[in-house]
Design an enzyme around this catalytic site. Structure first.
Site: not given
Ligand code: MRU
Length: 346
Positions: A54, A94, A237
């Site tokens: 995120a 996204r 997120d």
């Molecule tokens: O699909 P992604 O890899 O973007 O998902 C990432 C996550 O779910 C993480 O746990 C979240 O973004 C926190 S990252 C500091």
């Protein structure tokens, strides 16, 4: 595309005229950077998950806006409309991580507030967003490590480290900071189907000299039953005002299992991940990704077989023991949500 030594790896590198993005799809085998000079390229890098996590998505989008302003700004032309079109496209890359929309709002606000030298203002803000994220992670690392208070074992999910942020990491930042204070047994789930845990988290921790034990996601309940972990530590997120938290698919399962086994759940996220206007997690849009990310090649043309691939889930606040942000910690968020943090430090 350029290959680079692992010691200097960062998810994003701003050069002043372009954004270099580490292609996380190629890790851990290859450390390859793609270089983008326009917002369309950055949009594609986010949508294809070359950059993911995120906070990193938000930072990349901010630099994407800088590239857009650099490309379209002319002292007399209608550059604002072209930049707005790029911002709209970036916003569609996204849907779940609120940091993306937060960063685009910040960039839009600064561009709307003056038009003398928008390139310089946009670049200054994007670099600030990047630097602030690193500072927030370092602060959360210390706060989260205090909360762990000498715990012996933790389980983390997905990748929440330097690769997913401006640097240091959220949940992985807490693990990094805690490990500097005392020994900690770190377990990481594989994180199917995209395998952020095995490909990114295990690699990142090993780069940092922190021992880590990989588990299959399906081994989590059994691991908890052994008593080896006192905390599940995850990122987020999007956090709704009541503390409900969207994070990588499988987080909800871990929180349910944690409750059964008396394990505590810590969510670590900067306040840029809080959606103050969203009352509860039921309104969070959950991204569905292609079946092909899950379905083995041999089934692709079989009309009888399909795959359901939601890549996030929502953990209710009632299953979360603490939410750690750079503005402070909310213990038992189910009681009052995270609203108390909104104006802290303003
Ligand atoms: O699909 P992604 O890899 O973007 O998902 C990432 C996550 O779910 C993480 O746990 C979240 O973004 C926190 S990252 C500091």
């Amino acid at each position: 595309m350029t290959e680079q030594n692992s010691q200097t790896v960062q998810a994003l590198q701003w050069t002043g005229t372009s954004l270099k993005v580490l292609d996380q799809r190629r890790l851990p085998e290859h450390i390859l950077y793609d270089e983008y000079t326009d917002a369309a390229g950055v949009t594609e890098a986010i949508a294809s998950m070359r950059v993911r996590g995120a906070p990193a998505i938000g930072i990349a989008a901010a630099y994407g806006v800088v590239l857009s302003v650099r490309r379209h700004f002319t002292a007399s032309g209608d550059w604002q409309q072209q930049v707005q079109a790029d911002i709209d496209t970036l916003a569609k890359s996204r849907p779940t991580a609120v940091n993306l929309f937060w960063a685009l709002e910040q960039m839009t606000a600064v561009l709307n507030s003056q038009d003398e030298n928008p390139v310089a203002f946009a670049e200054t803000l994007a670099k600030q967003i990047h630097a602030d994220d690193i500072a927030a992670n370092l602060k959360m690392g210390e706060l989260g490590a205090d909360l762990l208070a000498g715990a012996k074992g933790v389980l983390t999910h997905c990748n929440t480290g330097a690769l997913a942020t401006g640097g240091h990491g959220t949940a992985l930042g807490v693990i990094r900071s805690a490990y500097r204070r005392h020994t900690l047994n770190v377990f990481a789930g594989e994180t199917r189907p995209w395998l952020q845990g095995v490909r990114l988290t295990v690699w990142e921790l090993a780069q940092d000299g922190i021992p880590v034990t990989l588990i299959a996601d399906s081994a989590a309940a059994w691991l908890m039953k052994t008593g080896a972990v006192e905390w599940v530590i995850v990122g987020a997120d999007r956090i709704a005002a009541n503390g409900d938290t969207a994070n990588k698919i499988g987080t909800y399962s871990l929180a349910v299992l944690a409750k059964q086994h008396g394990v505590k759940v810590m969510v670590v996220a900067p306040t840029t991940t809080i959606d103050w206007d969203m009352a509860t997690g039921e309104h969070i849009e959950i991204e569905q990704r292609q079946q092909s990310e899950l379905l083995p090649e041999c089934y692709r043309d079989n009309s009888l077989v399909s795959a359901w691939n939601p890549v996030f889930d929502v953990t209710p606040a009632s299953l979360i023991s603490a939410i750690v942000t750079e503005r402070g910690i909310v213990i038992n968020p189910q009681e009052h949500g995270v609203g108390s943090l909104k104006h802290v430090g303003e």
